[in-house]
Motif scaffolding. Sequence first.
Motif, short mmCIF file in Angstrom:
data_model
loop_
_atom_site.label_atom_id
_atom_site.label_comp_id
_atom_site.label_asym_id
_atom_site.label_seq_id
_atom_site.Cartn_x
_atom_site.Cartn_y
_atom_site.Cartn_z
N THR A 1 0.83 -1.21 0.00
CA THR A 1 0.00 0.00 0.00
C THR A 1 0.87 1.26 0.00
OG1 THR A 1 -0.16 -0.19 2.41
CG2 THR A 1 -1.97 -1.09 1.12
N PHE A 2 0.54 2.19 -0.90
CA PHE A 2 1.26 3.46 -1.02
C PHE A 2 0.29 4.63 -0.82
CE2 PHE A 2 5.42 2.43 -2.99
CZ PHE A 2 5.24 1.09 -3.28
N ILE A 3 0.82 5.73 -0.29
CA ILE A 3 0.10 7.00 -0.30
C ILE A 3 0.62 7.81 -1.49
CG2 ILE A 3 -0.11 9.24 0.87
CD1 ILE A 3 -0.05 7.69 3.51
N VAL A 4 -0.30 8.43 -2.24
CA VAL A 4 0.07 9.35 -3.32
C VAL A 4 -0.75 10.62 -3.10
CG1 VAL A 4 0.20 9.70 -5.80
CG2 VAL A 4 0.53 7.41 -4.87
N SER A 5 -0.13 11.58 -2.45
CA SER A 5 -0.87 12.75 -1.94
C SER A 5 -0.31 14.06 -2.45
CB SER A 5 -0.77 12.73 -0.40
OG SER A 5 -1.25 13.94 0.14
N GLY A 6 -1.17 15.06 -2.54
CA GLY A 6 -0.71 16.41 -2.84
C GLY A 6 0.00 17.05 -1.65
N GLY A 7 -0.13 16.45 -0.49
CA GLY A 7 0.53 16.96 0.71
C GLY A 7 2.03 16.77 0.64
N GLY A 8 2.74 17.42 1.52
CA GLY A 8 4.20 17.34 1.53
C GLY A 8 4.68 15.96 1.93
N ILE A 9 5.61 15.42 1.16
CA ILE A 9 6.09 14.05 1.41
C ILE A 9 6.71 13.94 2.80
CG2 ILE A 9 8.39 14.46 0.35
CD1 ILE A 9 8.10 11.69 -1.00
N GLU A 10 7.47 14.96 3.23
CA GLU A 10 8.13 14.89 4.53
C GLU A 10 7.21 15.34 5.67
OE1 GLU A 10 10.60 13.17 4.60
OE2 GLU A 10 11.81 13.46 2.80
N PHE A 11 6.05 15.88 5.31
CA PHE A 11 5.05 16.17 6.32
C PHE A 11 4.31 14.89 6.72
CE2 PHE A 11 0.51 17.16 7.20
CZ PHE A 11 0.68 17.81 8.43
N MET A 12 4.25 13.93 5.81
CA MET A 12 3.50 12.69 6.08
C MET A 12 4.36 11.58 6.68
SD MET A 12 1.07 12.52 2.66
CE MET A 12 2.37 12.84 1.44
N ARG A 13 5.60 11.49 6.18
CA ARG A 13 6.41 10.31 6.53
C ARG A 13 6.66 10.09 8.02
NH1 ARG A 13 10.78 10.73 1.58
NH2 ARG A 13 9.88 9.09 0.29
N PRO A 14 6.76 11.15 8.84
CA PRO A 14 7.04 10.87 10.26
C PRO A 14 5.93 10.11 10.99
CG PRO A 14 7.65 13.13 9.71
CD PRO A 14 6.86 12.58 8.54
N TRP A 15 4.74 10.02 10.42
CA TRP A 15 3.65 9.39 11.19
C TRP A 15 2.83 8.35 10.41
CZ3 TRP A 15 -0.91 10.64 8.77
CH2 TRP A 15 -0.90 11.80 7.97
N THR A 16 3.04 8.20 9.11
CA THR A 16 2.18 7.29 8.33
C THR A 16 2.37 5.83 8.72
OG1 THR A 16 3.84 7.24 6.56
CG2 THR A 16 2.01 8.80 6.32
N GLU A 17 3.57 5.47 9.16
CA GLU A 17 3.79 4.07 9.52
C GLU A 17 3.00 3.73 10.78
OE1 GLU A 17 7.94 2.98 9.88
OE2 GLU A 17 7.42 1.04 9.00
N ARG A 18 3.08 4.62 11.76
CA ARG A 18 2.37 4.42 13.02
C ARG A 18 0.85 4.44 12.84
NH1 ARG A 18 1.29 8.81 16.44
NH2 ARG A 18 2.87 10.03 15.32
#
Lengths: 289, 289
Positions: free
Chosen positions: B188-205
């Motif tokens: 499963t991947f996220i493909v978002s208009g949001g900032g990539i480094e804004f999402m990565r710190p918490w998407t796994e959790r």
Amino acid sequence: MSRAGAGFRIIRRWAVLVLYSVVLVSTAFAQSDPLPSCNSGASKQAIVAFVDQVTSKGSSKFVPPAERIAVFDNDGTLWAEQPMYFQAFFIFDRVKALAPRHPEWKDKEPFASILKGDFKSALAGGEHALLEMAMATHAGMTTEAFEKIVDDWIRTAKHPLTGRPYTEMVYQPMLELLAYLRTNGFKTFIVSGGGIEFMRPWTERVYGIPPEQVIGSNIKTKFEMREGKPVIVRLAEINFIDDKAGKPAAIQHHIGRRPIFAFGNSDGDLEMLQWTAAGGILRPELLAL
Amino acid sequence: MSRAGAGFRIIRRWAVLVLYSVVLVSTAFAQSDPLPSCNSGASKQAIVAFVDQVTSKGSSKFVPPAERIAVFDNDGTLWAEQPMYFQAFFIFDRVKALAPRHPEWKDKEPFASILKGDFKSALAGGEHALLEMAMATHAGMTTEAFEKIVDDWIRTAKHPLTGRPYTEMVYQPMLELLAYLRTNGFKTFIVSGGGIEFMRPWTERVYGIPPEQVIGSNIKTKFEMREGKPVIVRLAEINFIDDKAGKPAAIQHHIGRRPIFAFGNSDGDLEMLQWTAAGGILRPELLAL
């Protein structure tokens, strides 16, 4: 791409291995050797000790599986790179294949020399000449069409000196190392100066590395509808050169976390190794496998 | 980023589900419901039928595990996006936090309005205003420093209307869908208009999606040595906007193969859905979950 420009240049060949934590203790890996083709006892011991440390739950160096990221250079590390980067041979073959559509190439360098079989003269223009041929042969088609071109080539082309398919010119100890790391929960990535879409059609079959774990130099692309069908078109414009300082930046861009293991063979890998080592390395070791 | 510019704009809310192959047959999933929070019987049946088809070895639609790529939009799909994109609240909070270092912001729009708590006036400048604030708050530090800023914020900030942490404003049926797909061998991947480094710190959790499977808008970066330590510095320059036609291009860039499943909720996801559907869809279905 950029590294391919080195062409016939003799490259100082050294192998550098960065380990998150290396303690050279003797380990109990003797009973079933996971790296039978690895000649260097010290390197092998260091790798096995490192893997033991980061995978043992009680260890102070334990790393959760999700964070076990290992990155590998490709040219000269996973497969050979002599007498020049293999992608250069692909470019030359594409120039020859496309020549009938480009009659003007007969009188235009570096294309004219390639068509005469004189690679040395063609590359007299250095990196710029190779880049010009790459743009003329790697762009202007859809991503699907390019994937098929690469796939057809890699399955049929033979190395000019050895007469063997390029995918047979991979290093057996490295295949064993990739498999050994994956068995121990590592996710293995390629981080190469080569073209990202030049590698993806065959890395899964040859190295067990899927396309989403392949990072490389790349050109710009454009999504568009053609006769009601969505396509992604490859444009003759460099987007990113994945070499030297580009490698850690690309690792952050694609992976978003710092590797704990990195392997390269040239000065183009130095920054990637520095970036990996700075993640918490206790004793950086330079080891020749 | 770009989509965040929509600010208070009312977005037509629709959910679109693209399936590689959908045949609405009744399936034997009743005994243990993998999607208990999914209200729509038809959608649920379609998803389960699709997953059965691509995972059953005898099926003509069987897809090997390595090719089971599923992509999801984030804002409005996996978590809420009202009254505006959550990253906009992060930007506002960063403007306030950084204001002491920028006395000039007191008299400079859009910063001045944010500092007065008047978000509406601040966003009167539309996307450009938000982008200006994003560049002023998201760049100029190392990737490590930014990751810590995001991580601190997401663990403490509360949504202004609900008073709940943003990571609790995720959609339960979507969490179940992500888990269901992964149980069936999907990546499963996220493909978002949001900032990539804004999402990565918490998407796994929060979603079980590791940083290397997060794709988003991003700014340029630069690797450099600072006092002997390698760092990657974030630059105040857009590198890529992952929205609309950018989404399939980013999917190709990061993943290198076409998804067989895509899920989005807005017109920014249309091209991603088209690209996925064109991979061999037999009966494209638009389904509201």
